[in-house]
Scaffold this active site. Structure first.
Site, mmCIF file in Angstrom:
data_model
loop_
_atom_site.group_PDB
_atom_site.id
_atom_site.type_symbol
_atom_site.label_atom_id
_atom_site.label_comp_id
_atom_site.label_asym_id
_atom_site.label_seq_id
_atom_site.Cartn_x
_atom_site.Cartn_y
_atom_site.Cartn_z
ATOM 1 N N GLY A 280 -4.227 -5.018 8.321
ATOM 2 C CA GLY A 280 -5.524 -4.850 8.134
ATOM 3 C C GLY A 280 -5.922 -5.879 6.963
ATOM 4 O O GLY A 280 -5.685 -6.675 6.827
ATOM 5 N N ARG A 281 -6.856 -5.212 5.899
ATOM 6 C CA ARG A 281 -7.251 -6.040 4.923
ATOM 7 C C ARG A 281 -6.109 -6.633 3.937
ATOM 8 O O ARG A 281 -6.161 -7.873 3.687
ATOM 9 C CB ARG A 281 -8.098 -5.030 4.030
ATOM 10 C CG ARG A 281 -8.758 -5.856 2.893
ATOM 11 C CD ARG A 281 -10.067 -4.891 2.006
ATOM 12 N NE ARG A 281 -9.532 -3.475 1.871
ATOM 13 C CZ ARG A 281 -10.128 -2.702 1.193
ATOM 14 N NH1 ARG A 281 -11.502 -2.996 1.027
ATOM 15 N NH2 ARG A 281 -9.816 -1.280 1.124
ATOM 16 N N SER B 250 1.408 -3.046 14.755
ATOM 17 C CA SER B 250 0.898 -1.666 14.144
ATOM 18 C C SER B 250 0.519 -1.241 15.516
ATOM 19 O O SER B 250 0.294 -1.815 16.417
ATOM 20 C CB SER B 250 -0.245 -1.907 13.172
ATOM 21 O OG SER B 250 -1.363 -2.479 13.841
ATOM 22 N N THR C 48 4.592 -2.221 -0.592
ATOM 23 C CA THR C 48 3.624 -1.980 -1.742
ATOM 24 C C THR C 48 2.321 -0.829 -1.028
ATOM 25 O O THR C 48 1.366 -0.881 -1.449
ATOM 26 C CB THR C 48 2.873 -3.114 -2.120
ATOM 27 O OG1 THR C 48 2.426 -3.909 -1.192
ATOM 28 C CG2 THR C 48 4.068 -4.164 -3.050
ATOM 29 N N ARG D 290 2.920 2.775 0.791
ATOM 30 C CA ARG D 290 3.211 4.316 0.502
ATOM 31 C C ARG D 290 4.544 4.479 0.767
ATOM 32 O O ARG D 290 5.162 4.154 1.839
ATOM 33 C CB ARG D 290 2.422 5.308 1.335
ATOM 34 C CG ARG D 290 0.783 5.286 0.947
ATOM 35 C CD ARG D 290 0.628 5.766 -0.616
ATOM 36 N NE ARG D 290 -0.829 5.729 -0.989
ATOM 37 C CZ ARG D 290 -1.328 4.698 -1.451
ATOM 38 N NH1 ARG D 290 -0.855 3.514 -1.466
ATOM 39 N NH2 ARG D 290 -2.780 4.910 -1.970
ATOM 40 N N GLU E 31 6.702 10.174 -7.080
ATOM 41 C CA GLU E 31 6.179 9.155 -8.426
ATOM 42 C C GLU E 31 5.661 10.272 -9.761
ATOM 43 O O GLU E 31 5.071 10.989 -9.342
ATOM 44 C CB GLU E 31 4.978 8.577 -7.967
ATOM 45 C CG GLU E 31 5.480 7.375 -6.757
ATOM 46 C CD GLU E 31 4.423 6.494 -6.154
ATOM 47 O OE1 GLU E 31 3.255 6.604 -6.986
ATOM 48 O OE2 GLU E 31 4.425 5.695 -5.516
ATOM 49 N N HIS F 44 4.618 1.410 -9.184
ATOM 50 C CA HIS F 44 3.395 1.545 -8.450
ATOM 51 C C HIS F 44 2.371 0.926 -9.125
ATOM 52 O O HIS F 44 1.083 1.530 -9.534
ATOM 53 C CB HIS F 44 3.053 2.993 -8.130
ATOM 54 C CG HIS F 44 2.170 3.011 -7.180
ATOM 55 N ND1 HIS F 44 1.950 4.437 -6.311
ATOM 56 C CD2 HIS F 44 1.199 2.263 -6.482
ATOM 57 C CE1 HIS F 44 1.060 4.137 -5.504
ATOM 58 N NE2 HIS F 44 0.510 2.764 -5.508
#
Length: 313
Positions: A150-151, A171, A230, A232, A261, A280
């Site tokens: 994606g982006r 994906s 980076t 989840r 977290e 994070h």
């Protein structure tokens, strides 16, 4: 109006937007809450809450306990930690803010390079008065595998191509034509894990992606490979990853996200010498925080005027 600004770990929120223009009582919280009961207790009486991404969860039971809440602003355009449907039923408006992807793409490459060139150990040696302690690996000619295109995935791929890497991706919905638009080769799921010298995760967390990388997938990877996440934490089975790192069945991992977290102080990931950890911070840049907080102030002002903007759901 009472406004709560949550999870401002760096204590910068008040300096990055014109909060005074709202003429409201504002309280900034700089520490995470211990649990749902503490969230409800601490935020009782606030009409507006500004949440920093998904650091504090707002399921239906928490929202129901915040009886004075009228507006919940999340930084970013989506927030999986907010039950938007429940908020709507309770009469709470949920608004988002602008967002840009490049800070996380930049951190992804900081992590890739740190792991590939053994930077934590080399830095530690220099701090201790030593010199070279390891042998890094180069990236030119290696295969960059992207779980998600994606982006963020496309931005990471573009930088990988500048390093002279071959980029492959998979994906659930990726097509060969879509991948080719970005100079990337679409491959099968198992092929992605088997071919990647660097495997970078860029998929949203959902029911079908939770635990998507488990023991079986890690077993397909090369002993020399690096896993980077980076996205989840729960996309990767954390116990399986710890086991693979301990067994050296993959060379290293570089992680910015975790199942819990903040990461517990006694977590086994902290004790491994073949992992690079950051807290994070993919989106934690001045430029993006300025967008977040500026838009949050705009959202609140628009809500007060009776014309809410950037409404979610």
């Amino acid at each position: 109006m009472k406004i709560a600004v949550l999870d401002d770990y760096q204590g910068v929120a008040r300096d990055l937007a014109d909060w005074d223009s709202l003429g409201a009582e504002i309280r900034v919280f700089t520490e995470p809450f211990a649990g749902e009961a503490e969230v409800v207790e601490a935020l009782a009486g606030f009409e507006v809450i500004v949440a920093m991404r998904e650091r504090t969860r707002f399921p239906a039971r928490v929202l129901a306990g915040l009886t004075g809440l009228r507006l919940l602003v999340t930084t970013g355009p989506v927030n999986a930690a907010i039950d938007v449907a429940a908020a709507r039923e309770l009469g709470v408006v949920v608004c988002g803010t602008g967002y840009v992807a490049y800070p996380t793409a930049e951190l992804t490459w900081a992590l890739i390079l740190a792991a590939a060139r053994n930077l934590p150990a080399e830095w530690g040696s220099m701090r201790a008065g030593g010199w070279q302690v390891g042998l890094g690996v180069g990236l030119r000619g290696k295969v960059l595998g992207l779980l998600g295109l994606g982006r963020l995935g496309t931005e990471v791929a573009r930088i990988g191509q500048a390093f002279g890497m071959e980029c492959v991706a998979w994906s659930h919905n990726l097509t060969a034509d879509r991948a080719a638009e970005h100079g990337v080769t679409a491959v099968g799921r198992e092929q992605l894990f088997a071919r990647a010298d660097v495997l970078s995760v860029h998929t949203v967390l959902s029911r079908r992606t939770r635990g998507l990388i488990g023991a079986a997938e890690l077993a397909l990877m090369k002993p020399s490979s690096i896993l980077v996440n980076t996205s989840r934490g729960p996309v990767v089975d954390e116990a399986a990853l710890v086991a693979a790192l301990r067994a050296r069945s993959i060379a290293a991992a570089a992680l910015d996200v975790y199942d819990i977290e903040p990461l517990p102080a006694d977590h086994p990931l902290r004790d491994l010498d073949n992992v690079v950890l950051t807290p994070h911070i993919g989106y934690v840049t001045r430029e993006l925080y300025e967008i977040f907080y500026r838009d949050a102030v705009e959202d609140i002002a628009a809500f007060r005027s009776g014309r809410p903007i950037r409404v979610l759901g």
